[in-house]
Motif scaffolding. Structure first.
Motif, PDB file in Angstrom:
ATOM      1  N   GLU A 106       0.765  -0.971  -0.056  1.00 37.60           N
ATOM      2  CA  GLU A 106       0.040   0.011  -0.150  1.00 37.60           C
ATOM      3  C   GLU A 106       1.174   1.251   0.078  1.00 37.60           C
ATOM      4  O   GLU A 106       1.694   1.324   0.881  1.00 37.60           O
ATOM      5  N   ALA A 107       1.027   2.133  -1.095  1.00 39.71           N
ATOM      6  CA  ALA A 107       1.715   2.963  -1.174  1.00 39.71           C
ATOM      7  C   ALA A 107       1.535   4.064  -0.329  1.00 39.71           C
ATOM      8  O   ALA A 107       2.620   5.012  -0.052  1.00 39.71           O
ATOM      9  N   LEU A 108       0.198   4.305   0.254  1.00 36.53           N
ATOM     10  CA  LEU A 108      -0.165   5.534   1.124  1.00 36.53           C
ATOM     11  C   LEU A 108      -0.030   5.203   2.470  1.00 36.53           C
ATOM     12  O   LEU A 108      -1.061   4.311   3.076  1.00 36.53           O
ATOM     13  N   PRO A 109       1.035   5.424   3.426  1.00 37.64           N
ATOM     14  CA  PRO A 109       0.819   5.078   4.729  1.00 37.64           C
ATOM     15  C   PRO A 109      -0.399   5.585   5.682  1.00 37.64           C
ATOM     16  O   PRO A 109      -0.480   6.859   5.199  1.00 37.64           O
ATOM     17  N   PRO A 110      -0.994   5.022   6.563  1.00 37.02           N
ATOM     18  CA  PRO A 110      -2.146   5.460   7.167  1.00 37.02           C
ATOM     19  C   PRO A 110      -1.710   6.657   7.841  1.00 37.02           C
ATOM     20  O   PRO A 110      -2.529   7.693   8.078  1.00 37.02           O
ATOM     21  N   GLU A 111      -0.261   6.932   8.348  1.00 34.55           N
ATOM     22  CA  GLU A 111       0.047   8.076   9.132  1.00 34.55           C
ATOM     23  C   GLU A 111       0.005   9.358   8.318  1.00 34.55           C
ATOM     24  O   GLU A 111      -0.223  10.397   8.886  1.00 34.55           O
ATOM     25  N   LEU A 112      -0.223   9.294   7.094  1.00 36.60           N
ATOM     26  CA  LEU A 112      -0.204  10.302   6.145  1.00 36.60           C
ATOM     27  C   LEU A 112      -1.531  10.960   5.943  1.00 36.60           C
ATOM     28  O   LEU A 112      -1.800  12.026   5.212  1.00 36.60           O
ATOM     29  N   LEU A 113      -2.540  10.037   6.172  1.00 40.34           N
ATOM     30  CA  LEU A 113      -3.960  10.374   5.953  1.00 40.34           C
ATOM     31  C   LEU A 113      -4.453  11.759   6.564  1.00 40.34           C
ATOM     32  O   LEU A 113      -4.979  12.616   5.606  1.00 40.34           O
ATOM     33  N   PRO A 114      -4.183  11.770   7.832  1.00 41.84           N
ATOM     34  CA  PRO A 114      -4.666  13.328   8.386  1.00 41.84           C
ATOM     35  C   PRO A 114      -3.838  14.367   7.822  1.00 41.84           C
ATOM     36  O   PRO A 114      -4.297  15.470   7.717  1.00 41.84           O
ATOM     37  N   LEU A 115      -2.679  14.292   7.336  1.00 41.84           N
ATOM     38  CA  LEU A 115      -1.911  15.321   6.677  1.00 41.84           C
ATOM     39  C   LEU A 115      -2.402  15.748   5.427  1.00 41.84           C
ATOM     40  O   LEU A 115      -2.343  17.084   5.153  1.00 41.84           O
ATOM     41  N   PHE A 116      -2.912  14.925   4.591  1.00 42.14           N
ATOM     42  CA  PHE A 116      -3.432  15.392   3.214  1.00 42.14           C
ATOM     43  C   PHE A 116      -4.731  15.606   3.239  1.00 42.14           C
ATOM     44  O   PHE A 116      -5.467  16.340   2.524  1.00 42.14           O
ATOM     45  N   ASP A 117      -5.661  14.813   4.308  1.00 43.39           N
ATOM     46  CA  ASP A 117      -7.009  15.178   4.493  1.00 43.39           C
ATOM     47  C   ASP A 117      -7.447  16.150   5.018  1.00 43.39           C
ATOM     48  O   ASP A 117      -8.332  16.761   4.457  1.00 43.39           O
ATOM     49  N   ALA A 118      -6.745  16.830   5.946  1.00 45.10           N
ATOM     50  CA  ALA A 118      -7.270  18.156   6.477  1.00 45.10           C
ATOM     51  C   ALA A 118      -6.604  19.203   5.885  1.00 45.10           C
ATOM     52  O   ALA A 118      -5.354  19.258   5.383  1.00 45.10           O
ATOM     53  N   ALA A 119      -7.183  20.628   6.034  1.00 42.59           N
ATOM     54  CA  ALA A 119      -6.633  21.540   5.513  1.00 42.59           C
ATOM     55  C   ALA A 119      -5.806  22.502   6.721  1.00 42.59           C
ATOM     56  O   ALA A 119      -6.287  23.054   7.395  1.00 42.59           O
ATOM     57  N   GLY A 120      -4.703  21.696   6.875  1.00 44.68           N
ATOM     58  CA  GLY A 120      -4.077  21.951   8.126  1.00 44.68           C
ATOM     59  C   GLY A 120      -3.232  23.177   8.157  1.00 44.68           C
ATOM     60  O   GLY A 120      -3.149  23.749   6.911  1.00 44.68           O
ATOM     61  N   ALA A 121      -2.755  23.611   9.005  1.00 37.82           N
ATOM     62  CA  ALA A 121      -2.120  25.054   9.208  1.00 37.82           C
ATOM     63  C   ALA A 121      -0.701  25.011   8.497  1.00 37.82           C
ATOM     64  O   ALA A 121      -0.017  23.863   8.282  1.00 37.82           O
ATOM     65  N   SER A 122      -0.078  25.979   7.880  1.00 33.03           N
ATOM     66  CA  SER A 122       0.942  26.027   7.215  1.00 33.03           C
ATOM     67  C   SER A 122       2.197  25.688   8.225  1.00 33.03           C
ATOM     68  O   SER A 122       2.290  26.134   9.166  1.00 33.03           O
ATOM     69  N   GLN A 123       3.160  25.051   7.426  1.00 33.07           N
ATOM     70  CA  GLN A 123       4.320  24.716   8.326  1.00 33.07           C
ATOM     71  C   GLN A 123       5.329  26.137   8.079  1.00 33.07           C
ATOM     72  O   GLN A 123       6.360  26.158   8.770  1.00 33.07           O
ATOM     73  N   GLY A 124       4.991  27.016   7.591  1.00 32.78           N
ATOM     74  CA  GLY A 124       5.943  28.056   7.223  1.00 32.78           C
ATOM     75  C   GLY A 124       7.001  27.657   6.075  1.00 32.78           C
ATOM     76  O   GLY A 124       7.026  26.563   5.413  1.00 32.78           O
ATOM     77  N   PRO A 125       7.965  28.477   5.838  1.00 28.98           N
ATOM     78  CA  PRO A 125       8.893  28.226   4.892  1.00 28.98           C
ATOM     79  C   PRO A 125       9.731  27.402   5.493  1.00 28.98           C
ATOM     80  O   PRO A 125      10.049  26.841   6.585  1.00 28.98           O
ATOM     81  N   LEU A 126      10.610  26.532   4.612  1.00 29.84           N
ATOM     82  CA  LEU A 126      11.572  25.724   4.889  1.00 29.84           C
ATOM     83  C   LEU A 126      12.681  26.032   5.940  1.00 29.84           C
ATOM     84  O   LEU A 126      12.981  27.151   5.778  1.00 29.84           O
ATOM     85  N   ARG A 127      12.939  25.229   6.726  1.00 29.92           N
ATOM     86  CA  ARG A 127      13.675  25.584   7.861  1.00 29.92           C
ATOM     87  C   ARG A 127      15.219  26.255   7.233  1.00 29.92           C
ATOM     88  O   ARG A 127      15.616  25.498   6.311  1.00 29.92           O
TER      89      ARG A 127
END
Length: 461
Positions: free
Chosen positions: A326-347
């Motif tokens: 299964e190419a899509l790990p379950p841990e990634l589902l909330p990350l892509f499913d939610a309109a999450g807050a911005s992480q901001g620019p790359l460190r």
């Protein structure tokens, strides 16, 4: 608070110790604080929908009891100083709540000012949402209509496009539009043809987005948004892109999209060798918010554990997850499913950051105008001079018609190719792309000449 006191205590099974000592609290729950969180969200929703803030605040208090369990295990309420039931009312449109106790505080209309409220009530978002009375009112719940932007990185052949297709399929099932920007180092792209019509795709070929075609990303995002208005944007970089060199490019996209995360895919079969030999590979891990270890179903436990340790050593803050069949790990589902807050620019990381040119990587593209036996194509791909790290192309075979050929290291696979969106199978010129270090173009041309390879595409018609 909701309190339950155990008069006889609660012993720890099999021990002389007490789980709760006699007369101690069996339960001490901050019920008011927990309820306030829910209450604040509900009140903010009413204000948001109604377009006006409350015109009534009322707080009432009543003496309450502390629940106690006696030696027989029976419950009884005991009046305890300082233990109260507290009720709060908010009203809109002149509503009048029923009196249930002694009103400690009641404020209406003109008297209802933030400074007159208790601090915990004054900070609630319901007083600020849609407030136009004060110019400095904080837009706490203003909708952010920018699409979420995910940057998908990973070395050549790590499985980025496989993960991308799984993400698109998941989002389509949720009726969310995904826009894809695919960047390939070769002048003719393969990966955008693998997405087909599952999502609107903008191809940025002829170079790497973090160096040779730097500056084109903003225009590409604008074009894709005008074409499809996606809710999610995914930038699939070339396998030789360094996310650390994308920082300035991504900061220039703030008004168009919000950076949700940088996801780096790391091949479990070849990852340890890559991290040991390539600074570019190490930078791809250092620049990630999430590292996906791909092909774990094909790797040994030792390979997986070794790669996990190497990735964590390079980037302890990154979230680590695994994918296999299964190419899509379950841990990634909330990350892509939610309109999450911005992480901001790359460190920001001090010092210069390596590019693919610094490590001698280049791409050679050749065209094969006539069909070739499938076995011959596989042999040619596996025996390329210079040992390219990645070989991929869309080719015509005598037996099966158009196929997709993909090779990573010594591994090489083929599968039927039905054609990209708007393109019939076999309609586009057949080609092969070799990517590796210090490649000899003439040697590769001579090698593939056995299949009729040429440097320029054949004339149409």
């Amino acid at each position: 608070r909701k309190r339950i006191r155990a008069a006889q205590g609660i012993p720890l099974p099999g021990s002389a110790e007490w789980l709760v000592p006699p007369g101690g609290l069996e339960e001490d729950l901050p019920a008011l604080d927990i309820g306030r969180d829910w209450f604040d969200v509900l009140a903010a929703a009413v204000t948001l929908c109604g377009g006006e803030t409350p015109d009534l605040f009322r707080r009432e208090t009543r003496p309450a009891t502390e629940e106690r369990r006696d030696e027989r295990g029976q419950w009884r309420g005991v009046a305890t100083p300082g233990v109260n039931d507290v009720s709060e009312w908010l009203g809109w449109g002149g509503m009048v709540p029923p009196a249930e106790g002694n009103a400690v505080l009641e404020l209406r209309s003109a008297a209802l000012r933030p400074e007159a409220l208790p601090p915990e009530a004054a900070s609630a978002p319901c007083w600020r949402v849609h407030s136009t009375a004060q110019e400095d009112a904080a837009p706490t719940f203003d909708a952010d209509t920018r699409p979420s932007l995910f940057v998908l990185c990973g070395f050549l052949g790590s499985g980025k496009t496989t993960l991308l297709n799984a993400i698109i399929e998941r989002q389509r099932a949720r009726e969310r539009c995904v826009g894809v920007i695919q960047n390939e180092i070769g002048a003719t792209g393969v990966d955008e043809r693998l997405v087909g019509d599952a999502a609107p795709v903008l191809a940025m070929d002829e170079g790497c987005v973090c160096c040779t075609i730097s500056g084109n990303l903003r225009a590409g995002v604008r074009e894709l948004m005008a074409r499809a208005n996606p809710e999610v944007l995914i930038l699939e970089t070339t396998g030789l892109a360094n996310p650390m060199n994308l920082r300035i490019e991504l900061e220039g996209l703030r008004e168009l999209a919000r950076l949700a995360a940088v996801v780096t895919v790391l091949d479990s079969l070849h990852g340890e060798a890559l991290l040991a030999e390539s600074e570019l590979g190490r930078e791809q891990v250092r620049g990630a918010d999430v590292v996906v270890l791909s092909k774990c179903n094909l790797a040994s436990p030792g390979q997986r554990l070794g790669l996990q340790a190497a990735a964590k050593a390079l980037n302890p803050a990154a979230r680590l997850c695994e994918s296999g069949a299964e190419a899509l790990p379950p841990e990634l589902l909330p990350l892509f499913d939610a309109a999450g807050a911005s992480q901001g620019p790359l460190r920001r990381m001090p010092g210069a950051h390596v590019s693919h040119a610094d490590e001698g990587f280049s791409a050679v593209r050749l065209f094969l105008p006539r069909p070739v036996p499938r076995a011959d194509l596989l042999l040619l791909a596996r025996t390329c001079p210079g040992s390219p790290f990645r070989v991929k192309g869309i080719l015509n075979t005598l037996e099966d018609g158009p196929i997709l050929l993909q090779g990573v290291g010594d591994e090489c696979t083929v599968e039927p190719f039905a054609g990209a969106a708007g393109e019939a199978a076999g309609e586009a010129p057949a080609f092969i792309v070799c990517i590796g270090r210090e490649l000899d173009r003439q040697a590769l041309l001579a090698h593939w000449a056995n299949a009729g390879a040429v440097e320029e595409p054949p004339a149409a018609g």
